[in-house]
Design a protein around this motif. Structure first.
Motif, PDB file in Angstrom:
ATOM      1  N   ALA A   1      -4.693  16.867  -1.586  1.00  0.00           N
ATOM      2  CA  ALA A   1      -5.263  15.585  -2.014  1.00  0.00           C
ATOM      3  C   ALA A   1      -4.273  14.482  -1.690  1.00  0.00           C
ATOM      4  CB  ALA A   1      -5.538  15.603  -3.520  1.00  0.00           C
ATOM      5  N   VAL A   2      -4.795  13.310  -1.362  1.00  0.00           N
ATOM      6  CA  VAL A   2      -3.940  12.134  -1.212  1.00  0.00           C
ATOM      7  C   VAL A   2      -4.516  10.991  -2.031  1.00  0.00           C
ATOM      8  CG1 VAL A   2      -3.056  12.718   1.081  1.00  0.00           C
ATOM      9  CG2 VAL A   2      -5.130  11.317   0.876  1.00  0.00           C
ATOM     10  N   LEU A   3      -3.622  10.163  -2.540  1.00  0.00           N
ATOM     11  CA  LEU A   3      -4.000   8.923  -3.197  1.00  0.00           C
ATOM     12  C   LEU A   3      -3.562   7.759  -2.319  1.00  0.00           C
ATOM     13  CD1 LEU A   3      -2.952   9.214  -6.979  1.00  0.00           C
ATOM     14  CD2 LEU A   3      -5.217   9.525  -5.985  1.00  0.00           C
ATOM     15  N   VAL A   4      -4.455   6.794  -2.152  1.00  0.00           N
ATOM     16  CA  VAL A   4      -4.098   5.518  -1.545  1.00  0.00           C
ATOM     17  C   VAL A   4      -4.105   4.499  -2.680  1.00  0.00           C
ATOM     18  CG1 VAL A   4      -4.728   3.726   0.099  1.00  0.00           C
ATOM     19  CG2 VAL A   4      -5.146   6.140   0.655  1.00  0.00           C
ATOM     20  N   VAL A   5      -2.943   3.951  -2.970  1.00  0.00           N
ATOM     21  CA  VAL A   5      -2.806   2.993  -4.076  1.00  0.00           C
ATOM     22  C   VAL A   5      -2.372   1.660  -3.497  1.00  0.00           C
ATOM     23  CG1 VAL A   5      -1.695   2.487  -6.289  1.00  0.00           C
ATOM     24  CG2 VAL A   5      -2.106   4.876  -5.613  1.00  0.00           C
ATOM     25  N   THR A  63       0.846  -1.197   0.000  1.00  0.00           N
ATOM     26  CA  THR A  63       0.000   0.000   0.000  1.00  0.00           C
ATOM     27  C   THR A  63       0.875   1.239   0.000  1.00  0.00           C
ATOM     28  OG1 THR A  63      -1.684  -1.187   1.268  1.00  0.00           O
ATOM     29  CG2 THR A  63      -1.849   1.204   1.201  1.00  0.00           C
ATOM     30  N   LEU A  64       0.558   2.172  -0.903  1.00  0.00           N
ATOM     31  CA  LEU A  64       1.282   3.438  -0.997  1.00  0.00           C
ATOM     32  C   LEU A  64       0.340   4.587  -0.680  1.00  0.00           C
ATOM     33  CD1 LEU A  64       2.209   1.530  -3.662  1.00  0.00           C
ATOM     34  CD2 LEU A  64       3.865   3.386  -3.875  1.00  0.00           C
ATOM     35  N   LEU A  65       0.889   5.656  -0.096  1.00  0.00           N
ATOM     36  CA  LEU A  65       0.162   6.891   0.150  1.00  0.00           C
ATOM     37  C   LEU A  65       0.930   8.015  -0.510  1.00  0.00           C
ATOM     38  CD1 LEU A  65      -2.140   8.364   1.781  1.00  0.00           C
ATOM     39  CD2 LEU A  65      -0.410   8.764   3.537  1.00  0.00           C
ATOM     40  N   SER A  66       0.270   8.718  -1.432  1.00  0.00           N
ATOM     41  CA  SER A  66       0.951   9.789  -2.164  1.00  0.00           C
ATOM     42  C   SER A  66       0.183  11.091  -1.979  1.00  0.00           C
ATOM     43  CB  SER A  66       1.042   9.438  -3.652  1.00  0.00           C
ATOM     44  OG  SER A  66       1.945  10.286  -4.316  1.00  0.00           O
ATOM     45  N   ALA A  67       0.906  12.177  -1.643  1.00  0.00           N
ATOM     46  CA  ALA A  67       0.278  13.462  -1.335  1.00  0.00           C
ATOM     47  C   ALA A  67       0.558  14.473  -2.440  1.00  0.00           C
ATOM     48  CB  ALA A  67       0.809  13.984  -0.002  1.00  0.00           C
ATOM     49  N   PHE A  68      -0.447  15.318  -2.702  1.00  0.00           N
ATOM     50  CA  PHE A  68      -0.360  16.311  -3.775  1.00  0.00           C
ATOM     51  C   PHE A  68      -0.833  17.672  -3.278  1.00  0.00           C
ATOM     52  CE2 PHE A  68      -0.959  12.139  -5.545  1.00  0.00           C
ATOM     53  CZ  PHE A  68      -0.122  12.090  -6.649  1.00  0.00           C
ATOM     54  N   THR A  69      -0.387  18.708  -3.976  1.00  0.00           N
ATOM     55  CA  THR A  69      -0.772  20.070  -3.602  1.00  0.00           C
ATOM     56  C   THR A  69      -2.070  20.503  -4.262  1.00  0.00           C
ATOM     57  OG1 THR A  69       0.628  20.942  -5.379  1.00  0.00           O
ATOM     58  CG2 THR A  69       1.593  20.802  -3.166  1.00  0.00           C
ATOM     59  N   SER A  70      -2.622  19.673  -5.148  1.00  0.00           N
ATOM     60  CA  SER A  70      -3.901  19.998  -5.778  1.00  0.00           C
ATOM     61  C   SER A  70      -4.633  18.719  -6.176  1.00  0.00           C
ATOM     62  CB  SER A  70      -3.700  20.877  -7.020  1.00  0.00           C
ATOM     63  OG  SER A  70      -3.138  20.120  -8.077  1.00  0.00           O
ATOM     64  N   MET A  71      -5.947  18.817  -6.291  1.00  0.00           N
ATOM     65  CA  MET A  71      -6.748  17.685  -6.752  1.00  0.00           C
ATOM     66  C   MET A  71      -6.415  17.360  -8.207  1.00  0.00           C
ATOM     67  SD  MET A  71      -8.842  16.434  -4.416  1.00  0.00           S
ATOM     68  CE  MET A  71     -10.355  15.825  -5.160  1.00  0.00           C
ATOM     69  N   ASP A  72      -6.148  18.398  -8.997  1.00  0.00           N
ATOM     70  CA  ASP A  72      -5.823  18.168 -10.408  1.00  0.00           C
ATOM     71  C   ASP A  72      -4.579  17.297 -10.540  1.00  0.00           C
ATOM     72  OD1 ASP A  72      -7.968  19.603 -11.281  1.00  0.00           O
ATOM     73  OD2 ASP A  72      -6.855  21.439 -11.718  1.00  0.00           O
TER      74      ASP A  72
END
Length: 496
Positions: free
Chosen positions: A285-289, A232-241
């Protein structure tokens, strides 16, 4: 025998049925006391509430059949209910009917590793199937966020999905056989342990029918072999786009994660307040992959996904080092719905679907709707297949706030349909979205649906007023409309 004091506010038509219901389900299997009945007045979508006329809690198929037969004999409506975790008011009780609760039917009848399947009663929780199958090297793949408490009968009724439906699909892809009680009280077997079937797909028709075609009393599900490795990975972003760009890049690269989940800043704020999940500070925004499969394949995919997230603007990507860190990452995502209670007194959960390519535009339109209306919207969704779960926040103590939230909620579903999507992905239609069905289907389509439903339930007693907009107005029983409804003609109601 219950006294009249215990049967407070029970409709007269049901009072006469109570002694027979007690004969069927036992003294403790029939609830007539108002305070006990009110426990069941809503499912997980608490915005819609109704107190059931009587609550019946059968423990066997024979008891379910007897209760349904009694309802059919007297023309009394009944509403099937499992664990009550649904999010479309699909188990909203009927004030003049019987609420038929299957939560006491919770036996794992059989785990059959040779045929890679399990046979369970409808009250068995989703996660309990996995626990029972794990010693044999298998698990049950569908995993709604409420999998610790949601029951298989409800999964079947709503065709539930979950975070891992991107790779493994919905409940409909995992059910081989059903034992059902029809609205006339007949017990019928559909399918079995075999994986193939011929003729009309009645199992497919029953799954997702939301209790309008009968009650599932036993379910045979496929089991999936446990993967060699899961990361499981967690990736963080500064925008939803930027997060949306990463989702598109991962899919375009030919990587098929078992799950890709996305949360916006408001949802992250709620999750942090509720469970302290420790997501990166400052993330918009964060993605859980999650990736699973053979070890060599998963290792290569982890490297590739990390690269793609970085290229899309991720400022931090973490890889869970073990089961504890993996559980903490998922804890934030799976607690999101309940967690918004920390930042809002009330909320409406929606469940629209859009093509992945439309995610960016639709999320932008949702943000604009929120700004224009002053209604906050937290976004949590299955990004891999475009299944949105916007949480429309409001204060139910404020006059008119609920109505404004409903308007925003409905406008979001309209956006989904406008962009080639659907009004629901996995939560079902229930009461909440029935009025939106004409946005997707023609009158001929809806009439065909209704005729099919009436073939199973000509009396219209099985979970009435759900799923179909026929009845188009509250209080009517299912039936093909002929002519203009008097309330529409007089201008007192709108017919879509």
């Amino acid at each position: 025998m219950a006294t009249s004091a215990h049967q407070t506010n029970i409709p007269a038509a049901l009072t006469a049925l109570v002694p027979r219901l007690r004969e069927i389900c036992g003294e403790d299997g029939v609830l007539t006391d108002l305070s006990r009945r009110r426990v069941y007045e809503s499912d997980g979508l608490t915005y819609h509430r109704a107190t059931p006329g009587v609550v019946a809690l059968p423990t066997t198929t024979a008891q379910v059949a007897a209760v349904v037969s009694l309802c059919a004999e007297h023309g009394v409506p009944y509403v099937p209910r499992g664990a009550g975790t649904g999010l479309s008011a699909g188990a909203l009780p009927h004030a003049d009917g019987v609420l038929l609760v299957t939560s006491r039917m919770r036996r794992v009848v059989e785990i059959d590793p040779e045929n890679e399947c399990a046979v369970v009663e409808p009250g068995v929780t989703n996660l309990d199937i996995t626990r029972a199958a794990a010693p044999h090297g298998y698990y049950y793949a569908p995993d709604p966020s409420s999998q610790q408490v949601c029951s298989v009968g409800g999964n079947v009724a709503e065709n539930s999905g979950g975070a891992h439906c991107l790779k493994y699909g919905f409940t409909s892809g995992h059910v081989r056989g059903l034992e059902i009680v029809t609205p006339s009280g007949e017990v019928v077997e559909l399918g079995g342990k075999a994986t193939g079937a011929h003729g009309y797909d009645l199992i497919g028709a029953f799954i997702g029918s939301e209790g309008t075609l009968g009650v599932a009393t036993r379910v045979t599900v496929s089991l999936t072999r446990s993967p060699q490795k899961t990361v499981t990975l967690l990736s963080a972003f500064t925008s939803m786009d930027a997060g949306g760009e990463a989702v598109g890049a991962i899919i375009a690269a030919g990587v098929l994660p078992s799950a890709i989940e996305m949360m916006d800043a408001l949802a992250i704020e709620a999750a942090e307040a509720a469970v302290a999940c420790g997501y990166p500070a400052g993330a918009a925004a964060v993605l859980v992959v999650e990736l699973d499969g053979p070890t060599s394949e998963v290792d290569a995919q982890v490297e590739r996904v990390t690269e793609l997230c970085a290229a899309s603007g991720s400022f931090e990507t973490r890889t869970a080092s073990g089961a504890v860190e993996r559980a903490l990452i998922w804890k934030g995502r799976k607690s999101a719905f309940a967690a918004v209670g920390r930042i809002s007194p009330a909320y409406i959960v929606q469940d629209g679907v859009v093509p992945r390519t439309a995610l960016g535009e639709v999320l932008g339109r949702i943000a604009a709707l929120s700004a224009e209306s002053g209604i906050r919207v937290a976004n949590v969704f299955h990004a891999g297949d475009g299944n949105l779960h916007p949480l429309v926040l409001f204060d139910d103590a404020e006059p008119g706030a609920g109505e404004r939230a409903e308007e925003v909620s409905g406008a979001i579903l309209d956006l989904c349909v406008e962009h080639g999507g659907s009004i629901t992905g996995e939560h079902g239609v229930g009461v909440d979205k029935a009025c939106k069905m004409p946005r997707m289907y023609s009158d001929d389509d809806l009439t065909t649906f209704d005729l099919f439903r009436r073939a199973f339930d000509p009396a219209g007693i099985a979970n009435p007023d759900k799923l179909l907009p026929t009845p188009r107005l509250c209080g009517e029983r299912p039936g093909v409309r002929t002519g203009v409804h008097p309330l529409v003609e007089s201008g007192q109601a709108e017919q879509f």
